[in-house]
Scaffold this active site. Structure first.
Site, PDB file in Angstrom:
ATOM      1  N   ASP A   1     -18.945 -16.997  -2.333  1.00  0.00           N
ATOM      2  CA  ASP A   1     -18.705 -16.021  -3.391  1.00  0.00           C
ATOM      3  C   ASP A   1     -18.564 -16.999  -4.619  1.00  0.00           C
ATOM      4  O   ASP A   1     -18.240 -18.178  -4.566  1.00  0.00           O
ATOM      5  CB  ASP A   1     -17.530 -15.241  -3.040  1.00  0.00           C
ATOM      6  CG  ASP A   1     -17.290 -14.287  -3.965  1.00  0.00           C
ATOM      7  OD1 ASP A   1     -18.065 -13.650  -4.547  1.00  0.00           O
ATOM      8  OD2 ASP A   1     -15.877 -14.213  -4.685  1.00  0.00           O
TER       9      ASP A   1
ATOM     10  N   ASP B   1     -16.860 -15.960  -8.142  1.00  0.00           N
ATOM     11  CA  ASP B   1     -15.611 -15.520  -8.953  1.00  0.00           C
ATOM     12  C   ASP B   1     -14.271 -15.465  -7.927  1.00  0.00           C
ATOM     13  O   ASP B   1     -14.173 -14.522  -7.038  1.00  0.00           O
ATOM     14  CB  ASP B   1     -15.578 -14.067  -9.733  1.00  0.00           C
ATOM     15  CG  ASP B   1     -16.600 -14.206 -11.006  1.00  0.00           C
ATOM     16  OD1 ASP B   1     -16.698 -15.382 -11.762  1.00  0.00           O
ATOM     17  OD2 ASP B   1     -17.555 -13.619 -10.827  1.00  0.00           O
TER      18      ASP B   1
END
Length: 221
Positions: free
Chosen positions: A17, A19
């Protein structure tokens, strides 16, 4: 986190991922979403925890606000986020960790639109992988597993042979649904996380070794 908590088997690929996992854009996101929430009569403090790990359009859509076009509002938020990148930084150790990986064996899998993802990575001085799966690449965003299944497929590996690095509940559920192994990154968490998965605060205590049979991730201490 004891080293035994990490997968000991060789891994076909690592999926990240973005952020909260390899970069921190939380200040930027919360500034913009706070203004949006206040403009729509929402309590920002209770609303902000719901924005992380999912596509902006889904965050807005599930509110079911009268007279609000989720697609148009999400597009406006993306433009605001594109302009607000001054304090976006890398999670400690993330850049060196990513640069140690074979380029054909890792990908970023984000709920952000591609333009915003590339903008934030550049702002944080992070490498852009050969494969970046963004919001517009899947019909169903996290917590559906589609994004991780797509990334694994494009890398030519099976999702259960991948290790996913995630920080948000929606992303963790997506990785679990894809039957991938999971490590939870807690660098931007405000409270202790409750999870059965191994956790790391950042990447400074990790080492990666690539061999013909796969990638192994271990702790240095």
């Amino acid at each position: 986190m004891p080293e035994s908590a990490l997968p000991s088997r060789p891994l076909a690929a690592l999926l990240f991922d973005m952020d909260g996992t390899i970069i921190s854009s939380i200040a930027s996101a919360e500034r913009i979403w706070s203004r949006w929430a206040e403009a729509h009569g929402l309590d920002a403090a209770s609303f902000l925890p719901t924005i992380h790990g999912v596509q902006s359009v889904e965050t807005i859509r599930r509110l079911n606000l009268p007279g609000v076009d989720p697609v148009a509002e999400a597009a406006a938020i993306t433009e605001a986020e594109m302009a607000d990148v001054d304090d976006i930084v890398a999670i400690p150790g993330a850049r060196a960790f990513l640069e140690a990986l074979p380029r054909h064996r890792w990908a970023i899998v984000t709920s952000a639109p591609r333009r915003l993802a590339e903008r934030r990575l550049a702002a944080a001085g992070m490498p852009v992988p050969d494969l970046l799966v963004a919001a517009e690449d899947v019909a169903r965003g996290k917590p559906a597993p589609d994004c991780f299944l797509l990334a694994a497929g494009r890398l030519g590996v099976a999702a259960p042979n991948c290790l996913v690095f995630e920080d948000a509940p929606a992303g963790i559920r997506a990785a679990e649904a894809a039957d991938a192994a999971v490590v939870v990154v807690t660098a931007t968490h405000h409270e202790p996380v409750r999870t059965g998965h191994p956790t790391i605060a950042d990447y400074t205590g990790l080492r990666v070794a690539a061999a013909p049979d796969g990638i192994r991730v271990t702790r240095t201490a």
